[in-house]
Design a protein around this motif. Sequence first.
Motif, short mmCIF file in Angstrom:
data_model
loop_
_atom_site.label_atom_id
_atom_site.label_comp_id
_atom_site.label_asym_id
_atom_site.label_seq_id
_atom_site.Cartn_x
_atom_site.Cartn_y
_atom_site.Cartn_z
N THR A 77 5.91 -17.58 9.81
CA THR A 77 3.91 -18.20 8.85
C THR A 77 3.52 -17.36 8.48
N MET A 78 3.18 -17.76 6.81
CA MET A 78 3.16 -17.03 6.20
C MET A 78 2.25 -17.54 4.53
N GLY A 79 0.81 -17.09 4.87
CA GLY A 79 0.21 -17.26 4.44
C GLY A 79 -0.05 -17.18 2.76
N ALA A 80 -0.72 -17.14 1.14
CA ALA A 80 -1.11 -16.82 0.36
C ALA A 80 -0.99 -15.30 0.59
N THR A 81 -1.63 -14.62 1.35
CA THR A 81 -2.02 -13.26 1.18
C THR A 81 -0.89 -12.53 2.65
N ALA A 82 -0.60 -13.04 2.90
CA ALA A 82 1.13 -12.20 3.95
C ALA A 82 1.86 -11.58 3.59
N VAL A 83 2.01 -10.26 3.92
CA VAL A 83 2.82 -8.98 2.92
C VAL A 83 4.18 -8.62 4.58
N ILE A 84 4.99 -8.91 4.41
CA ILE A 84 5.39 -7.96 5.05
C ILE A 84 6.89 -7.23 4.51
N THR A 101 6.33 -20.45 4.09
CA THR A 101 5.72 -19.95 3.09
C THR A 101 4.61 -20.85 2.46
N THR A 102 3.98 -19.88 1.95
CA THR A 102 2.98 -20.42 0.53
C THR A 102 3.28 -20.12 -0.28
N SER A 103 3.01 -19.45 -2.15
CA SER A 103 3.16 -18.82 -2.88
C SER A 103 2.03 -17.73 -2.88
N GLY A 104 2.38 -16.94 -2.88
CA GLY A 104 1.72 -15.76 -3.30
C GLY A 104 2.03 -14.99 -1.68
N ALA A 105 3.07 -15.68 -0.56
CA ALA A 105 3.62 -14.08 0.77
C ALA A 105 4.54 -13.74 -0.70
N ALA A 106 5.18 -12.48 0.38
CA ALA A 106 5.94 -11.36 0.38
C ALA A 106 6.61 -10.73 1.51
N ILE A 107 7.85 -10.75 0.85
CA ILE A 107 8.40 -9.20 1.41
C ILE A 107 8.92 -8.23 0.58
N ASN A 108 8.53 -7.67 1.26
CA ASN A 108 8.81 -5.89 0.12
C ASN A 108 10.05 -5.47 0.93
N PHE A 109 10.96 -4.71 0.20
CA PHE A 109 12.18 -4.07 0.70
C PHE A 109 12.11 -2.70 0.24
N LEU A 110 11.72 -1.28 0.65
CA LEU A 110 11.00 -0.79 0.15
C LEU A 110 11.77 0.85 0.69
N ALA A 111 13.17 0.55 1.05
CA ALA A 111 14.34 1.89 0.98
C ALA A 111 14.26 2.73 0.45
N THR A 112 14.31 3.74 0.34
CA THR A 112 14.66 5.20 -0.35
C THR A 112 16.09 5.54 0.00
N THR A 113 16.65 5.28 0.75
CA THR A 113 17.78 5.49 0.98
C THR A 113 19.47 3.71 0.85
#
Length: 862
Positions: A77-84, A101-113
């Motif tokens: 469950t991911m609310g409007a401010t949830a970030v993975i 999930t609701t709008s505003g939730a986000a998954i950020n893929f941050l790999a540098t390789t």
Amino acid sequence: MADRYWVGGAGTWNATTTTNWSATSGGAGGASAPTSTDNVIFNSLSNATAYAVTVGTNANAQDITIAGPAVGNVTITMGATAVINCSGSWTSAATGVVFTTTSGAAINFLATTTGKTITTNNVTLGAMAVTLNGAGGGWTLGSAFTHITNAFTVTAGSFSTSVSNYALTTAGLISSNSNVRSISLNASALTLTSATPLTFTTATNLTFSAGTSAITCNIASPTFAGGAQTFYNVTFSSTAAGTTSITGINTFNVLTQAATAAAGLRLFSLAANQTISTLTLSSGASAVTRTLVQSNTLGTQRTLTVATLTAISDVDFRDIVAAGASAASPWTGTRLGNCKNNSNITFGAGVDKYWSTVNGASADWAGTSWATSSGGVPALNNFPLAQDTCIIDDSGATTGNGLRTGNTVTIGTSWNMGTLNFSGRTVAFNWTQGNSDPFLYGDVTLTTAMTMTTVTGSPTWTFANQGTVQTLNSAGLTIRLSQLNLNSPGGGVSLTTNTTLDLSPIVAPNVTGTFTVAAGTLTLNNNTLTSVILNCSASTARTLAFGSTGKIVLTGSAVSVWSTSTATNLTVTGTNPLIQLTTNATTGSRGITMGNAGEANAISVEITAGSDAIGFGTTSGSYKNISAVGFTGTLSFPNSIAIYGNFDAGGATAMAGTGDPQFLGASGTKTVRSNGLSFPDNITFNGAGATWTCLDAFSVITTLTLTDCTLKLKAGTTNIVGAFATSGTNQKFLQSDTPGSQATLSQATGTVSVSYLTIQDSAATGGATWLAYVGNLNIDAGNNTGWVFFNNVYTNTATDSATVTDLANVGVTFNAAISDLATLLDSTSSALLWNLIDDSQTPNWQNIDNDQLPGWQDINTI
């Protein structure tokens, strides 16, 4: 780097909470919360049955693996401010995992390789945003990816759907920035579901490879921002009425636009040229399921370079150039509509189409309503094209085909209409138009037998016959719409009668309508056009042609009723171009905004009623005459407008504002009447050869400046200024309007010092010192009082020790009428040592300059 296992069932995952984290699978909780270097694992030992994990503001991990419990699902469950934040790969099982999930939730893929995978096993991620943002990072799909209600964004790094060609379903594919990034679609199928399905607007440092992919956009009105990239197969599949917009100079292998399923008009709008191997403009089922291929800017052509054009029917074109191998011969098709400014496309000649419904029933414009002869048998495929003439006459008005008394023609879609000729109709009928906005490409002749009914919506007409002047004959009918537009580059509309537009609020959206002149010529032909608002502010070429007696009457209240704020490329013609404000408004403000069009394009304004406020807008706005006769409210000058003709405050009770009106004009005689009111800020008169005559007392709160003109104040009046000034080196003239009779000019304090001014019949008073020294090239033209035309004079002789402080005393002392210093300093008065003193009366001796008194030597300080 460590592994962190979720245990204990329900809980919260964030950057700090340790309750549900274990260092071993199924072990005890309390281990540290995972960081960006730790792997996160949900498995069957996390809980035996269904449970929920609530994601907090900042949940971090390296690789993430999510599997369900032994029974039921794990619900993330991911609310409007949830970030993975995932710094590695992602794997979620095909079953046992649910995302809420609701709008505003986000998954950020941050790999540098590189070498990272995203494997969702087609589990829908819901409303969360997915962003790939890692410089040097690289991600490949490990399964089909479904993400319908939010965008998939590549900000930095590389993304590939993989050589396995996994499908990607998402609201939109976005990559619009200047970071180094790449996208490879391989042979994948992409389904994009939002109004912005693809956005590559800023494509700097983007490497895009479409491969042999197939992109399908299934929303009714998508904007495909291609960013000048090369695509393989792209299909706009929606069969609903709407607008497909393409931006960027793009290249396509196959580009397909579906037709509407029901009667309607599908718009296919191009903001740039496109190159296409195969273009498919899917034909509809009949003449009323149409597609309009157009430039997004009326009057600006777009080129379609097409190798293969599939057979087309029921397609309209506007501002389109056909090119490429397909255009070796002009494009042809069935029932193609010519909406003007097209090249290398063949259209059928226009024909007459007659309204003819079975038993004279009411019908929609796109119904089985048209015949090829008066009273003929209607057929659906007789639907009139943009080049046809639509005729509604009396045939069948009471029996048979036609339109019976009181029945209704309904305009349900924004059709492209040709000539409208209702002149042969004498039997009453109704015209009902909701939110439809038809474009008109021919002449319009109405009839008083027609009633434009009150409707819900904002109906609009647009005259768009480029290169040709359309006539509008209202036949005395009040045209009832929400908006009326003239957008006809090189063309225009010519009125054949007085024309009244009722653009007042109809029902919804409850806004005051506007007649907008965007391009082309509006020709009044000496008629009166009545509208609520008129807007002619643009940078395209447009002309307002008033003729000798034509005028525009504006009936709006509490709104800006006129705007030519952008006057670029505006031409105004006519003997006295005139707009009138006739509404008896009592509250609010009516705005008039003229652009800086210059004297040649200035328009006169008359306010004939009302007690509200009239605001004159836009700095340097050009007005010809301004008259407020019949008006009893406030005239407001928020900006420094230019008035090239007469000004009459009429019955106005106040003037307000911080603007500085300028009375300008190269020549002619103009009048000013202020009705006893004071201009609230500075006033300038400036016009070589021009004369302004005041019809009553003139008053300025701050500064009245004469630059290059003649100003005649009304004889017998006292004209009050905050300050009086002159500027420039051209000779100007201050006079009374009645020779021999003085007008008074009053300034309360200070010193007035003018130059290059000829003064006649002027009484200067009020407490200020009024200096008009001859040395400043001023001229005393007679009958002036209060003005000092020479510097004050001192005497210093053995026979006369009196101190003479002004020319009047000089004349009394020597019993002579002394008019200038040359007379004063003659050979008989050589014993006198005269000097000029400064304005403060301190006896600092100055020189008399040879240039001011030719022939006299300087008298130096003693």
